[in-house]
Write a protein that holds these residues in place. Structure first.
Motif, mmCIF file in Angstrom:
data_model
loop_
_atom_site.group_PDB
_atom_site.id
_atom_site.type_symbol
_atom_site.label_atom_id
_atom_site.label_comp_id
_atom_site.label_asym_id
_atom_site.label_seq_id
_atom_site.Cartn_x
_atom_site.Cartn_y
_atom_site.Cartn_z
ATOM 1 N N ARG A 1 1.649 7.066 5.076
ATOM 2 C CA ARG A 1 1.304 6.898 3.669
ATOM 3 C C ARG A 1 2.510 7.232 2.831
ATOM 4 N N PRO B 1 -3.503 5.280 -1.677
ATOM 5 C CA PRO B 1 -2.633 4.114 -1.603
ATOM 6 C C PRO B 1 -2.497 3.461 -2.954
ATOM 7 N N SER C 1 -6.296 -0.382 -2.761
ATOM 8 C CA SER C 1 -7.072 -0.327 -1.521
ATOM 9 C C SER C 1 -7.455 -1.708 -1.061
ATOM 10 N N LYS D 1 0.820 -1.214 0.000
ATOM 11 C CA LYS D 1 0.000 0.000 0.000
ATOM 12 C C LYS D 1 0.852 1.262 0.000
#
Length: 477
Positions: A458, A465, A468, A396
């Protein structure tokens, strides 16, 4: 672009640098594509694959599940074997713990070679090389060679493990419903790791087998792994081999003057090096390095700890080792389905780590065999989901085109932790006794906690991301 056939099978690797798809690839893979702008580059990218679409993926996922049984058995059986290897070769703790360290060379080679193997040979090459090395290593071990040669054999099995482990992790980790799928994948690892020491201990203590005769069973299991993996991934060839195959170019689908690629930029020449410039790659890699060190150190030395320090009969210690790996297996399935319900999955991982620390402290201060077995089993249960959740978090935080290299590097380096830390524990135990197992594991758990807290929230500069993971689990079966 005309509509793709969703049921067509891919002749390109499913684990690919997805931003570089030719028009022909779009027509043949059946993948769902999405137009994105990332870091100023206009690209075509795959949507997360599904476990059952196309139908070939169903068989491939099953093949990876079985492959992880063999990978888990390879790692899990060391815990029982070192006790018998020490007697057979008349080796002390430090010498016999080389069994844990030897696969490190194989894992390190896999960390840097996985991206090239996949690009050149695809997942077909992963299946052929990884499982083939398992067969060779296990058959060689049945010959009970001199101890230095045995260490070299375990280097080869470590290379096979590193190739398979990193590649299947990266592929499953980027799929739709990845938390659940990764939980199941690593549950099969735990299943193999639980059954192998229990089976080996039973056959050696109750059926008078020699330690090396158990590797005949491992060779048979690896043979089945070879057949299932190669059959499932036979059509998943590398991008280079496909480009060299005139039959796979699909010239009929391209008009004269149509560009070979719909993207404006060429793929990175060194994706592994590029991924290593990102802090998240190093943090996750170090987290997995220490985490797998905890996992294998407990599973590898708890048998010896109970037998040598707490005077537990070997047959009972084998059962405790089994319950530890069984707890790991159940935890990966149960908590793998539960974790996506948390609004912040990272807090769930912190909770699991906190539970492991409390349980391990209980194991340190309580000498009762039954309570020790329960705490060890629960430690395995809460350790279970940490590896798959770390892989998902890494994916991610990464740009899509670095999934193969970075996730593969993190998994391979993490697997190396299962070699280094058990060896360090064994070498230290030679000086201070096997009692060092308890503080060593406690220190590694706190280090895991610190690394997880250091993970960035993040990816810098990213609007969303890389893919997901739904907050609500979908039904897999």
């Amino acid at each position: 672009m005309r509509e793709t056939n969703q049921n067509s099978d891919s002749t390109t690797p499913l684990l690919s640098a997805s931003q570089h798809l030719s028009y022909t690839t779009c027509q043949t893979t059946g993948a769902s594509l999405n137009h994105t702008v990332e870091d100023g580059i206009y690209t075509l990218e795959r949507q997360p694959e599904k476990w059952n679409e196309p139908r070939t993926n169903f068989w491939r996922v099953l093949a990876t599940f079985y492959s992880f049984i063999v990978v888990g058995a390879n790692d899990g059986v060391y815990g029982a074997m070192i006790h018998y290897l020490g007697k057979y070769y008349n080796a002390d703790y430090k010498t016999v713990s080389m069994v844990f360290l030897s696969p490190f060379i194989g894992y390190a080679a896999a960390a840097f070679g996985n991206s090239w193997i996949h690009e050149r040979f695809g997942q077909r090459g992963i299946a052929l090389l990884g499982t083939g090395m398992h067969i060779i290593a296990y058959l060689a071990a049945t010959q009970h060679p001199p101890y230095p040669a045995l260490i070299a054999i375990f280097v080869l099995s470590g290379l096979g493990n590193g190739i398979v482990d990193a590649s299947w992790n990266a592929w499953i980790g980027a799929m739709d419903s990845s938390s659940q799928l990764m939980g199941i994948l690593h549950a099969f690892y735990g299943l193999g790791a639980a059954l192998a020491p229990l089976t080996a201990t039973y056959l050696i203590t109750n059926r008078d087998w020699k330690w090396y005769e158990f590797y005949y069973l491992m060779a048979v299991a690896a043979g089945v792994e070879f057949v299932t993996s190669v059959a499932a991934f036979w059509s998943a060839r590398g991008s280079l081999s496909q480009a060299q195959d005139p039959d796979s170019r699909g010239d009929d689908n391209m008009s004269p003057g149509t560009p070979d690629s719909l993207n404006v930029n060429a793929p990175p020449k060194h994706p592994t090096l590029e991924s290593l410039r990102m802090s998240s790659t190093w943090i996750i890699s170090l987290f997995l390095l220490v985490y797998v060190g905890v996992e294998v150190t407990i599973g590898g030395w708890v048998f010896t700890f109970l037998v040598d320090l707490r005077n537990t009969p070997p047959s009972v210690a084998g059962v405790v080792t089994f319950t530890y790996w069984a707890g790991l297996t159940v935890g990966r399935v149960c908590l793998g389905f539960l974790t996506p319900y948390f609004k912040r999955q990272r807090l769930a991982v912190l909770a699991y780590l906190g539970a492991c620390i409390i349980l391990h402290l209980t194991f340190c201060v309580v000498d009762d065999l039954l309570l020790s077995a329960i705490t060890v089993t629960l430690i395995g249960f809460f350790l279970g989901p940490l590896y798959p959740e770390a892989v998902i978090a890494q994916a991610k935080l990464l740009p899509r085109y670095l999934h193969v290299a970075a996730v593969g590097f993190a998994c391979a380096l993490g697997s190396a932790g299962g070699c280094v830390f058990p060896f360090i524990t064994g070498a230290t135990a030679e000086i201070y006794g096997i009692k060092v197992l308890q503080p060593a594991v406690l220190a590694m758990l706190f280090l895991c906690l610190a690394l997880w807290l250091a993970l960035p929230a993040r990816r810098p500069g990213a609007r969303q991301p890389a893919f997901s993971v739904s907050s609500t689990p979908s039904v897999l079966f």
